[in-house]
Design a protein around this motif. Sequence first.
Motif, PDB file in Angstrom:
ATOM      1  N   TYR A 140      -0.964   6.813  17.528  1.00 15.67           N
ATOM      2  CA  TYR A 140      -1.972   7.202  18.513  1.00 15.67           C
ATOM      3  C   TYR A 140      -1.760   8.678  18.810  1.00 15.67           C
ATOM      4  CZ  TYR A 140      -2.215   2.160  19.077  1.00 15.67           C
ATOM      5  OH  TYR A 140      -2.347   0.817  18.839  1.00 15.67           O
ATOM      6  N   LEU A 141      -2.751   9.489  18.514  1.00 18.52           N
ATOM      7  CA  LEU A 141      -2.591  10.929  18.630  1.00 18.52           C
ATOM      8  C   LEU A 141      -3.761  11.526  19.406  1.00 18.52           C
ATOM      9  CD1 LEU A 141      -1.186  13.113  15.796  1.00 18.52           C
ATOM     10  CD2 LEU A 141      -3.002  14.003  17.236  1.00 18.52           C
ATOM     11  N   LEU A 142      -3.439  12.359  20.393  1.00 17.25           N
ATOM     12  CA  LEU A 142      -4.454  12.984  21.238  1.00 17.25           C
ATOM     13  C   LEU A 142      -4.284  14.495  21.209  1.00 17.25           C
ATOM     14  CD1 LEU A 142      -6.699  12.868  23.447  1.00 17.25           C
ATOM     15  CD2 LEU A 142      -4.847  12.689  25.136  1.00 17.25           C
ATOM     16  N   THR A 143      -5.350  15.201  20.840  1.00 18.15           N
ATOM     17  CA  THR A 143      -5.375  16.660  20.872  1.00 18.15           C
ATOM     18  C   THR A 143      -6.309  17.088  21.991  1.00 18.15           C
ATOM     19  OG1 THR A 143      -4.982  16.803  18.489  1.00 18.15           O
ATOM     20  CG2 THR A 143      -5.893  18.742  19.565  1.00 18.15           C
ATOM     21  N   SER A 144      -5.761  17.786  22.991  1.00 16.91           N
ATOM     22  CA  SER A 144      -6.539  18.163  24.175  1.00 16.91           C
ATOM     23  C   SER A 144      -6.679  19.675  24.255  1.00 16.91           C
ATOM     24  CB  SER A 144      -5.850  17.656  25.445  1.00 16.91           C
ATOM     25  OG  SER A 144      -5.624  16.267  25.383  1.00 16.91           O
ATOM     26  N   PRO A 145      -7.897  20.211  24.211  1.00 19.48           N
ATOM     27  CA  PRO A 145      -8.093  21.655  24.375  1.00 19.48           C
ATOM     28  C   PRO A 145      -7.721  22.093  25.792  1.00 19.48           C
ATOM     29  CG  PRO A 145     -10.041  20.596  23.429  1.00 19.48           C
ATOM     30  CD  PRO A 145      -9.167  19.505  23.940  1.00 19.48           C
ATOM     31  N   LEU A 146      -6.915  23.129  25.901  1.00 18.26           N
ATOM     32  CA  LEU A 146      -6.530  23.674  27.203  1.00 18.26           C
ATOM     33  C   LEU A 146      -7.160  25.040  27.439  1.00 18.26           C
ATOM     34  CD1 LEU A 146      -2.727  22.752  27.186  1.00 18.26           C
ATOM     35  CD2 LEU A 146      -4.630  21.458  28.167  1.00 18.26           C
ATOM     36  N   GLY A 147      -7.814  25.548  26.427  1.00 22.59           N
ATOM     37  CA  GLY A 147      -8.454  26.850  26.519  1.00 22.59           C
ATOM     38  C   GLY A 147      -8.805  27.338  25.134  1.00 22.59           C
ATOM     39  N   THR A 148     -10.048  27.150  24.719  1.00 21.41           N
ATOM     40  CA  THR A 148     -10.446  27.547  23.374  1.00 21.41           C
ATOM     41  C   THR A 148     -11.964  27.534  23.261  1.00 21.41           C
ATOM     42  OG1 THR A 148     -10.242  27.028  21.015  1.00 21.41           O
ATOM     43  CG2 THR A 148     -10.309  25.174  22.527  1.00 21.41           C
ATOM     44  N   SER A 149     -12.480  28.271  22.325  1.00 21.61           N
ATOM     45  CA  SER A 149     -13.917  28.277  22.068  1.00 21.61           C
ATOM     46  C   SER A 149     -14.313  26.999  21.344  1.00 21.61           C
ATOM     47  CB  SER A 149     -14.283  29.493  21.212  1.00 21.61           C
ATOM     48  OG  SER A 149     -15.591  29.365  20.695  1.00 21.61           O
ATOM     49  N   ALA A 150     -15.493  26.488  21.663  1.00 22.00           N
ATOM     50  CA  ALA A 150     -15.994  25.287  21.001  1.00 22.00           C
ATOM     51  C   ALA A 150     -16.231  25.525  19.519  1.00 22.00           C
ATOM     52  CB  ALA A 150     -17.290  24.827  21.670  1.00 22.00           C
ATOM     53  N   ASP A 205     -14.243  21.460  21.108  1.00 21.25           N
ATOM     54  CA  ASP A 205     -14.934  21.523  22.396  1.00 21.25           C
ATOM     55  C   ASP A 205     -14.542  20.385  23.324  1.00 21.25           C
ATOM     56  OD1 ASP A 205     -16.135  19.535  20.930  1.00 21.25           O
ATOM     57  OD2 ASP A 205     -18.181  20.031  21.557  1.00 21.25           O
ATOM     58  N   LYS A 206     -13.876  19.360  22.771  1.00 16.88           N
ATOM     59  CA  LYS A 206     -13.419  18.252  23.615  1.00 16.88           C
ATOM     60  C   LYS A 206     -12.212  17.592  22.958  1.00 16.88           C
ATOM     61  CE  LYS A 206     -15.983  14.269  21.841  1.00 16.88           C
ATOM     62  NZ  LYS A 206     -16.811  13.114  22.247  1.00 16.88           N
ATOM     63  N   ALA A 207     -11.628  16.627  23.650  1.00 15.72           N
ATOM     64  CA  ALA A 207     -10.440  15.946  23.145  1.00 15.72           C
ATOM     65  C   ALA A 207     -10.747  15.214  21.841  1.00 15.72           C
ATOM     66  CB  ALA A 207      -9.914  14.968  24.183  1.00 15.72           C
ATOM     67  N   ILE A 208      -9.754  15.169  20.968  1.00 13.17           N
ATOM     68  CA  ILE A 208      -9.867  14.496  19.674  1.00 13.17           C
ATOM     69  C   ILE A 208      -8.766  13.442  19.596  1.00 13.17           C
ATOM     70  CG2 ILE A 208      -9.690  14.792  17.170  1.00 13.17           C
ATOM     71  CD1 ILE A 208     -10.604  17.733  17.671  1.00 13.17           C
ATOM     72  N   THR A 209      -9.131  12.244  19.170  1.00  8.10           N
ATOM     73  CA  THR A 209      -8.135  11.179  19.052  1.00  8.10           C
ATOM     74  C   THR A 209      -8.041  10.690  17.611  1.00  8.10           C
ATOM     75  OG1 THR A 209      -9.683   9.365  19.502  1.00  8.10           O
ATOM     76  CG2 THR A 209      -8.633  10.413  21.403  1.00  8.10           C
ATOM     77  N   ILE A 210      -6.836  10.288  17.253  1.00  8.79           N
ATOM     78  CA  ILE A 210      -6.578   9.605  15.984  1.00  8.79           C
ATOM     79  C   ILE A 210      -5.800   8.349  16.347  1.00  8.79           C
ATOM     80  CG2 ILE A 210      -5.479   9.734  13.717  1.00  8.79           C
ATOM     81  CD1 ILE A 210      -5.631  12.786  13.925  1.00  8.79           C
ATOM     82  N   SER A 211      -6.276   7.199  15.914  1.00  2.00           N
ATOM     83  CA  SER A 211      -5.601   5.967  16.319  1.00  2.00           C
ATOM     84  C   SER A 211      -5.677   4.916  15.227  1.00  2.00           C
ATOM     85  CB  SER A 211      -6.223   5.414  17.607  1.00  2.00           C
ATOM     86  OG  SER A 211      -7.598   5.135  17.415  1.00  2.00           O
ATOM     87  N   SER A 212      -4.682   4.044  15.213  1.00  3.14           N
ATOM     88  CA  SER A 212      -4.647   2.980  14.214  1.00  3.14           C
ATOM     89  C   SER A 212      -5.742   1.948  14.465  1.00  3.14           C
ATOM     90  CB  SER A 212      -3.262   2.338  14.181  1.00  3.14           C
ATOM     91  OG  SER A 212      -2.310   3.274  13.700  1.00  3.14           O
ATOM     92  N   PRO A 213      -5.803   1.298  15.633  1.00  4.57           N
ATOM     93  CA  PRO A 213      -6.990   0.492  15.915  1.00  4.57           C
ATOM     94  C   PRO A 213      -8.068   1.389  16.511  1.00  4.57           C
ATOM     95  CG  PRO A 213      -5.385   0.167  17.644  1.00  4.57           C
ATOM     96  CD  PRO A 213      -4.763   1.104  16.651  1.00  4.57           C
ATOM     97  N   LYS A 214      -9.324   1.024  16.329  1.00  2.93           N
ATOM     98  CA  LYS A 214     -10.412   1.829  16.873  1.00  2.93           C
ATOM     99  C   LYS A 214     -10.459   1.658  18.385  1.00  2.93           C
ATOM    100  CE  LYS A 214     -15.165   3.153  15.916  1.00  2.93           C
ATOM    101  NZ  LYS A 214     -16.350   2.901  15.046  1.00  2.93           N
TER     102      LYS A 214
END
Length: 645
Positions: A140-150, A205-214
């Motif tokens: 389960y992986l979460l990438t959260s933008p804290l300050g970046t251009s879309a 522009d927003k959080a990105i998730t990668i996960s084993s189950p949907k």
Amino acid sequence: MRIKMKIIKPIFCFLIILSILFFLAGGPGNKEKKAPSSEPISHPAAALQKKLVRGWNTWENGSVLTHVLLPDGFAIKLMLKDHESGETLTEALIGREDFASREQVIPGPRTYDGSYTELEIRWRGIHLRVQSAAFNNELYLLTSPLGTSAQNSLIIVPQMLWGRKGEISVNQDQIIGKTQNQNICLYVDGNRLETTTDKITLSLDKAITISSPKLKSPDEIVKILEKARKKVPDGRTVCPEASEEYNAIHTVLAWDTIYDPDNDRVITPVSRNWSASAGGWVLFEWDTYFASYMLALDNRDLAYANALAITKAITKRGFVPNVVHPGYKSEDRSQPPVGALIIKEIYKKYGEKWFLQEVFNELLSWNRFWASNRDIDGYLVWGSDPYTAGNLPERLTKGIGTKLGAQWESGLDNSPMWEEATFDTTRHRLLLADVGLVSLYIADCKSLSEIATILDKPEIAQELKERAEKYTLKLQTLWDDKFGLYLNKDLVTEKFSYRLSPTLFYPLLARVPDQQQAERMIKEHFYNPEEFWGKYILPSIARNDPAYKDNLYWRGRIWAPLNFLVYLGLRNYDLPEARKDLVEKSRDLLLAPWIKDKHVFENYNAETGQGDDAGWSDAFYHWGALLGFMGIIDKGYLPPPEKKL
């Protein structure tokens, strides 16, 4: 001019560091890929690695943004793309702010086994937090933008690493991997920009998730991450009286732990930057033993694994080498003999005889090596023995059989202590009776004798005791009563050397001085502001030495292993103030950059306490944490080192 200097300094530091790394470690250009252990390992040791080599973790050395599933070798690599320059950051490592790639990775809390990891990364205009949780082979992986251009993007690249067999397919928001062990399915959620056969590109522009189950939403993965984060040991609970020291130790060791595919094992090299320059992994002798000791605080398996890895790298001539990495082992030289001392302390914590049995023969061979190969006139000296190296690059063969190689054996590579010493080109020895080496060797003999007794080897125990007594008598002849300190001795001129280093306090570790001598050493030299005392201690050469002002590597900078070995020596005597001062000043030196930037430096400026001012100082090098480990021991979180088995 100030702007130019700011640009030139990082580039200069990068080039200097890179040249040193490649010179000592050999670099990735070496075609031979495997440096196997010289000795086989037992069933318990093999079972230990089988237990470690599994699950999702940041196993691949090249980037902390790559998550790998072992034993399959299936990986998810995260890369960043900057829309303004069009450049892509393909790999990210901690402590590379001054490297060409210029990424800043702030290591966050994590577990050793990868069940939870967290970091922040800044690169160009991108600022992200990346968190992961793993259990039961699920990621389960979460990438959260804290300050970046879309307009900036995250690129997700699935891979099969290290020649492992498998098939990968990318289909819209799905990554499927078929390995020899299992089928893996990962779902990607975010604003998808492009999907190709080998990668998925998404907007930041927003959080990105990668996960084993949907998952239904990022909120679900946040809950999973919050639960996993609770598995991270908290210094306030584990070592409440040294909580931040513990956090620094745990974090640097956990992030530096990687997988070595050449030998199918998990190890903890000094830093990922050093390993990257050496072809994927690198083990230095005393560095690795110190890491094993620190790991013993809270991870038995990794403590054993690293101690076994470096001990089993023993050469055909019977000594543990200075360095080993893919395609190379230093067959000409060893490094300071701290192995038995550290193994003894790990045994005190866990009390498992099989561990002692596993390493005893190698430690005994190594101990005998010093007396047989580095003894001149009854003193021990550093050396480098010629051998036919085969098809190795010149940067590796240059030191073989030379004064430079002997200096490398000391571990204090460019120390000014060696400048006036003659190198015997016939015997290939540095003709300087070395107080530090003799002292460490006496401690090694005593520690190994205790281990031999535990293993019911009385004859060997007696052999080691007699050897300790022999070299104790020789060390006593290096005491300068007028000066109040043990001194190195030039074996050509028969005169003492007054190039002073903290290694001259090592006789305390060997328990050779009496209490009165020990008090003189501390009063006249440890607390002498012209030599070692100051706001920051202990400089690697005395402050009044001409080389101190160089502030370059072992020429004046503070090194954690020197402080640590002196600390162990102080514990053998009634010297409470010196011990307290060394613990507190070392702690403060570590914690200032740790709290500010989460850096643990290879070495530090003895005037300012900075670790990033001179170029030759890795920013995330695990033995720097020894500066805090002293406090951990001092508070009683590990058995007292001065106590015999």
